[in-house]
Write an enzyme that holds these catalytic residues in place. Structure first.
Site, PDB file in Angstrom:
ATOM      1  N   ILE A  26       0.787  -1.080  -0.018  1.00  0.00           N
ATOM      2  CA  ILE A  26       0.040   0.099  -0.052  1.00  0.00           C
ATOM      3  C   ILE A  26       1.044   1.202   0.038  1.00  0.00           C
ATOM      4  CG2 ILE A  26      -1.771   1.205   1.196  1.00  0.00           C
ATOM      5  CD1 ILE A  26      -2.667  -1.302   2.525  1.00  0.00           C
ATOM      6  N   PRO A  27       1.123   1.697  -1.090  1.00  0.00           N
ATOM      7  CA  PRO A  27       2.141   2.661  -1.217  1.00  0.00           C
ATOM      8  C   PRO A  27       2.019   4.130  -0.699  1.00  0.00           C
ATOM      9  CG  PRO A  27       0.961   2.544  -3.307  1.00  0.00           C
ATOM     10  CD  PRO A  27       0.466   1.593  -2.521  1.00  0.00           C
ATOM     11  N   CYS A  28       1.902   4.068   0.551  1.00  0.00           N
ATOM     12  CA  CYS A  28       1.851   5.554   1.241  1.00  0.00           C
ATOM     13  C   CYS A  28       3.216   6.293   0.915  1.00  0.00           C
ATOM     14  CB  CYS A  28       1.626   5.326   2.438  1.00  0.00           C
ATOM     15  SG  CYS A  28       2.810   4.479   3.667  1.00  0.00           S
ATOM     16  N   HIS A  29       4.180   5.751   0.422  1.00  0.00           N
ATOM     17  CA  HIS A  29       5.335   6.569   0.157  1.00  0.00           C
ATOM     18  C   HIS A  29       5.411   7.380  -0.964  1.00  0.00           C
ATOM     19  CE1 HIS A  29       5.835   2.636  -1.751  1.00  0.00           C
ATOM     20  NE2 HIS A  29       6.195   3.342  -2.908  1.00  0.00           N
ATOM     21  N   ARG A  30       4.254   7.025  -1.708  1.00  0.00           N
ATOM     22  CA  ARG A  30       4.081   7.974  -3.131  1.00  0.00           C
ATOM     23  C   ARG A  30       3.259   9.118  -2.984  1.00  0.00           C
ATOM     24  NH1 ARG A  30       2.316   2.441  -6.843  1.00  0.00           N
ATOM     25  NH2 ARG A  30       4.533   1.477  -6.526  1.00  0.00           N
TER      26      ARG A  30
END
Length: 282
Positions: A245-249
């Site tokens: 779940i790419p919260c880094h994006r």
């Protein structure tokens, strides 16, 4: 993936920290290599093996100017573009093969009572991971070099569950995300403990194409809550599944990368690594 990946990441992380702290001086290859105790030749080779591009090119991907340019080009069309253009491969990776299932109200309320959770540890290009699963899917994945602390944090998420230190197919499928060859990725199932609002935010995150960035405001608009940027930020900060779940994006509208549950340097490294990987397949 092995311990060498972790060693390589730690050296790259040190280099990234140095670049960020000394960006105005624009340090050259020799200076950066010296800071990580490698010869320029070996540093260049190590960096290129890890990121797929040269340190100089990588610097472009982690600069605020580049992030602002990406946000401007993709403003308000980021999600639409991902769906309308039918991006293949990495562009629609999560949309194609990651399935979310929310925990039942009883599982949520009882904090994991009657759940049996299996967990194991693995190396990734960004350090050691703990990955945990129920019979339905991955319920937790986090970067943590301290195994005891990692287990403690997992158990705090599900204080009434039963735990076994054991790897399974569900976990292994999730870890395929870190392989270079994504042509035969298996289906990944997530079994998430979250409110309806959190689940909507996490689903929106998975629609951000790899190598692209979004903002808290854009996520709020995507879930039709345009005035809920602060609540969106809180939901992103409680994301239980690192990387998948790419919260880094999600970054600030100014182009500043902002905070990350698993460390700002790691967030910067992931954004640059994904930028390099996505450009390689264009």
């Amino acid at each position: 993936m092995n311990t060498q990946d972790t060693l390589n990441y730690n050296r790259i992380a040190l280099a990234i920290d140095y670049i960020k702290e000394n960006f105005k001086e624009q340090p050259n290859l020799d200076v950066i290599a010296e800071k990580v105790h490698l010869s320029p030749f070996h540093f260049q080779r190590l960096f290129t093996e890890w990121a797929g591009i040269s340190p100089k090119k990588f610097l472009q991907y982690i600069s605020v100017a580049h992030a602002k340019k990406m946000l401007k080009e993709k403003q308000l069309t980021l999600f639409d573009a991902a769906f309308e253009t039918g991006l293949s491969g990495t562009g629609r990776l999560h949309d194609l093969f990651v399935n979310i299932e929310g925990m039942t109200p009883a599982e949520y309320k009882n904090e994991g009572k009657n759940l049996v959770i299996q967990y194991s540890f693995a190396e990734s290009p960004f350090g050691k991971l703990i990955v945990a699963s129920t019979a339905k899917g991955v319920c937790y994945m986090a970067f943590n070099d301290d195994e005891d602390k990692a287990v403690e944090l997992l158990q705090a998420k599900f204080p009434n569950a039963s735990f076994n230190c054991k790897s399974d197919v569900i976990q292994q499928n999730a870890l395929f995300i870190f392989q270079d060859d994504w042509s035969k990725l298996p289906e990944i199932k997530l079994h998430l403990k979250g409110t309806d609002f959190q689940l909507k935010v996490w689903e929106a995150l998975m629609k951000i194409p790899m190598g692209q960035l979004s903002t808290y405001g854009e996520i709020a608009r995507q879930i039709e809550k345009p005035n809920a940027s602060r609540a969106v930020g809180t939901a992103i900060g409680s994301n239980p599944i690192a990387f998948l779940i790419p919260c880094h994006r999600v970054i600030q509208s100014t182009g500043v990368f902002g905070g990350y549950m698993w460390g700002n340097t790691r967030k910067t490294a992931i954004i640059g690594w994904e930028g390099a990987k996505s450009s390689a397949v264009l």
